[in-house]
Write a protein that holds these residues in place. Sequence first.
Motif, PDB file in Angstrom:
ATOM      1  N   UNK A   1       0.828  -1.204   0.000  1.00  0.00           N
ATOM      2  CA  UNK A   1       0.000   0.000   0.000  1.00  0.00           C
ATOM      3  C   UNK A   1       0.862   1.254   0.000  1.00  0.00           C
ATOM      4  N   UNK A   2       1.945   1.245   0.770  1.00  0.00           N
ATOM      5  CA  UNK A   2       2.824   2.412   0.834  1.00  0.00           C
ATOM      6  C   UNK A   2       3.430   2.718  -0.533  1.00  0.00           C
ATOM      7  N   UNK A   3       3.668   1.688  -1.333  1.00  0.00           N
ATOM      8  CA  UNK A   3       4.222   1.888  -2.664  1.00  0.00           C
ATOM      9  C   UNK A   3       3.277   2.568  -3.619  1.00  0.00           C
ATOM     10  N   UNK A   4       1.976   2.561  -3.287  1.00  0.00           N
ATOM     11  CA  UNK A   4       0.980   3.218  -4.131  1.00  0.00           C
ATOM     12  C   UNK A   4       0.411   4.470  -3.469  1.00  0.00           C
ATOM     13  N   UNK A   5       1.121   5.010  -2.504  1.00  0.00           N
ATOM     14  CA  UNK A   5       0.648   6.196  -1.782  1.00  0.00           C
ATOM     15  C   UNK A   5       0.784   7.424  -2.681  1.00  0.00           C
ATOM     16  N   UNK A   6      -0.355   7.938  -3.162  1.00  0.00           N
ATOM     17  CA  UNK A   6      -0.296   9.056  -4.102  1.00  0.00           C
ATOM     18  C   UNK A   6       0.075  10.375  -3.443  1.00  0.00           C
ATOM     19  N   UNK A   7       0.174  10.374  -2.129  1.00  0.00           N
ATOM     20  CA  UNK A   7       0.658  11.570  -1.458  1.00  0.00           C
ATOM     21  C   UNK A   7       2.182  11.635  -1.456  1.00  0.00           C
ATOM     22  N   UNK A   8       2.804  10.502  -1.768  1.00  0.00           N
ATOM     23  CA  UNK A   8       4.270  10.454  -1.814  1.00  0.00           C
ATOM     24  C   UNK A   8       4.788  10.316  -3.242  1.00  0.00           C
ATOM     25  N   UNK A   9       4.052   9.589  -4.095  1.00  0.00           N
ATOM     26  CA  UNK A   9       4.480   9.349  -5.464  1.00  0.00           C
ATOM     27  C   UNK A   9       3.522  10.015  -6.440  1.00  0.00           C
ATOM     28  N   UNK A  10       4.053  10.728  -7.411  1.00  0.00           N
ATOM     29  CA  UNK A  10       3.227  11.288  -8.471  1.00  0.00           C
ATOM     30  C   UNK A  10       2.721  10.152  -9.358  1.00  0.00           C
ATOM     31  N   UNK A  11       1.410  10.174  -9.656  1.00  0.00           N
ATOM     32  CA  UNK A  11       0.822   9.139 -10.525  1.00  0.00           C
ATOM     33  C   UNK A  11       1.206   7.750 -10.011  1.00  0.00           C
ATOM     34  N   UNK A  12       0.891   7.499  -8.743  1.00  0.00           N
ATOM     35  CA  UNK A  12       1.385   6.312  -8.037  1.00  0.00           C
ATOM     36  C   UNK A  12       0.929   4.997  -8.654  1.00  0.00           C
ATOM     37  N   UNK A  13      -0.222   4.983  -9.322  1.00  0.00           N
ATOM     38  CA  UNK A  13      -0.734   3.742  -9.901  1.00  0.00           C
ATOM     39  C   UNK A  13      -0.171   3.455 -11.285  1.00  0.00           C
ATOM     40  N   UNK A  14       0.740   4.285 -11.760  1.00  0.00           N
ATOM     41  CA  UNK A  14       1.351   4.067 -13.073  1.00  0.00           C
ATOM     42  C   UNK A  14       2.683   3.343 -12.918  1.00  0.00           C
ATOM     43  N   UNK A  15       2.883   2.300 -13.710  1.00  0.00           N
ATOM     44  CA  UNK A  15       4.163   1.589 -13.775  1.00  0.00           C
ATOM     45  C   UNK A  15       5.056   2.370 -14.726  1.00  0.00           C
ATOM     46  N   UNK A  16       6.051   3.050 -14.180  1.00  0.00           N
ATOM     47  CA  UNK A  16       6.840   4.008 -14.950  1.00  0.00           C
ATOM     48  C   UNK A  16       8.332   3.791 -14.692  1.00  0.00           C
ATOM     49  N   UNK A  17       9.020   3.228 -15.659  1.00  0.00           N
ATOM     50  CA  UNK A  17      10.436   2.917 -15.504  1.00  0.00           C
ATOM     51  C   UNK A  17      11.325   4.155 -15.558  1.00  0.00           C
ATOM     52  N   UNK A  18      10.776   5.282 -15.953  1.00  0.00           N
ATOM     53  CA  UNK A  18      11.562   6.513 -15.981  1.00  0.00           C
ATOM     54  C   UNK A  18      11.366   7.333 -14.718  1.00  0.00           C
ATOM     55  N   UNK A  19      10.659   6.793 -13.754  1.00  0.00           N
ATOM     56  CA  UNK A  19      10.411   7.502 -12.503  1.00  0.00           C
ATOM     57  C   UNK A  19      11.746   7.847 -11.835  1.00  0.00           C
ATOM     58  N   UNK A  20      11.856   9.076 -11.343  1.00  0.00           N
ATOM     59  CA  UNK A  20      13.081   9.506 -10.676  1.00  0.00           C
ATOM     60  C   UNK A  20      12.856   9.561  -9.165  1.00  0.00           C
ATOM     61  N   UNK A  21      13.951   9.438  -8.430  1.00  0.00           N
ATOM     62  CA  UNK A  21      13.850   9.506  -6.979  1.00  0.00           C
ATOM     63  C   UNK A  21      12.977   8.414  -6.390  1.00  0.00           C
ATOM     64  N   UNK A  22      13.087   7.204  -6.945  1.00  0.00           N
ATOM     65  CA  UNK A  22      12.202   6.104  -6.554  1.00  0.00           C
ATOM     66  C   UNK A  22      12.705   5.444  -5.271  1.00  0.00           C
TER      67      UNK A  22
END
Length: 362
Positions: A278-299
């Motif tokens: 659940x923490x990995x999908x926390x949209x208050x911490x991650x932008x567009x948290x439900x998107x699988x994005x390999x270019x995500x920075x600061x992961x």
Amino acid sequence: MVWAITHHDTLQELLADPRVAKNAKHWNLYREGRLPEGWPLMTFITVPGMTTSDGADHRRLRGLVSQALTPRRIAALAPAIEQRVARLLDGVAALDGDFDLRTHFALPLPMQVIGELLGLAEEQADLLHELSNTLVSSSATPGAGATAALNLGGLLARVAAAKRAEPADDLTTALIAAREEQDRLSEEELIGILMQLVVAGHETTLNLICNAVRALLAHPDQLALVLNGEVGWSAVVEETLRYDGPVGQFPMRYALEDIRVGDVLIRRGEAMLASYAAAGRDDRHYADADRFDLTRTGNRHLSLGHGPHFCIGSSLARLEAETALRELFTRFPGLRLADGADPKPIASFVSNSVSTLMVRTS
């Protein structure tokens, strides 16, 4: 009362909070005998070892294991892991039609690796996995967890006895030496640590590989990025850990005193679940948290823990998963889900993955 800690920042704080403990003696329900008989996770929260200890005891136990899991030793395992992956993929290539990637690839790799580290016989792998599965199941029949723990403990005690008679260059022998030469480990702790290493040493990587393959096949645009070399396989591993981590919720942690979290008061003696998925999908911490994005920075995810109980085998899990995924898709770039495949979740709130992953290579 058990609190599920689902928000990233709150979980990060509590994982490192000295007011939070791991020993079940601090849980009111356990201490007062109010847990139901045959509760499936009883052994999981009480077996002596690193995941159920605190303070000096935890540092002592973790220190013994960490000596065998140094970054240098993990890096030295890379060639052997690549060879194991190649042999497993040779077996996959010989399969005809649809097959279960979990059974034929994702499971045997980490099982073989942890087996080699501990000096376990390969023919014991299926039984070890079956017993491990039962220990992390939240839907096992009453008493099944205790029976699985008894059987697994007995098997590992026999392994330890064999290593005493004929020492070898493996972690089990090293732990026995620590017990008998340095008196730094009780027999119960020895067996408990071996149990924890067997379970965590393959279940986490097994789920991580399966979840990464599912995510890549469901997002062909992201798969194209990595196959074209625009992002590395390490990005696949890290984004999978965040997006669909291998551990759903890890039981338990206990409040040593009243702890206020926002408007909520967690009282002394109450239990907490670390809800990593659940923490990995926390949209208050991650932008567009439900998107699988390999270019995500600061992961910077929490899926392998945080604080003093950070996953001691994290480097090994990453190495195995990255090697497995790179070689799998290099060998079979046309890998796809089998027609009509409908993966079902594992019957556990601890393990987060699917029970089967039916695919085909062309």
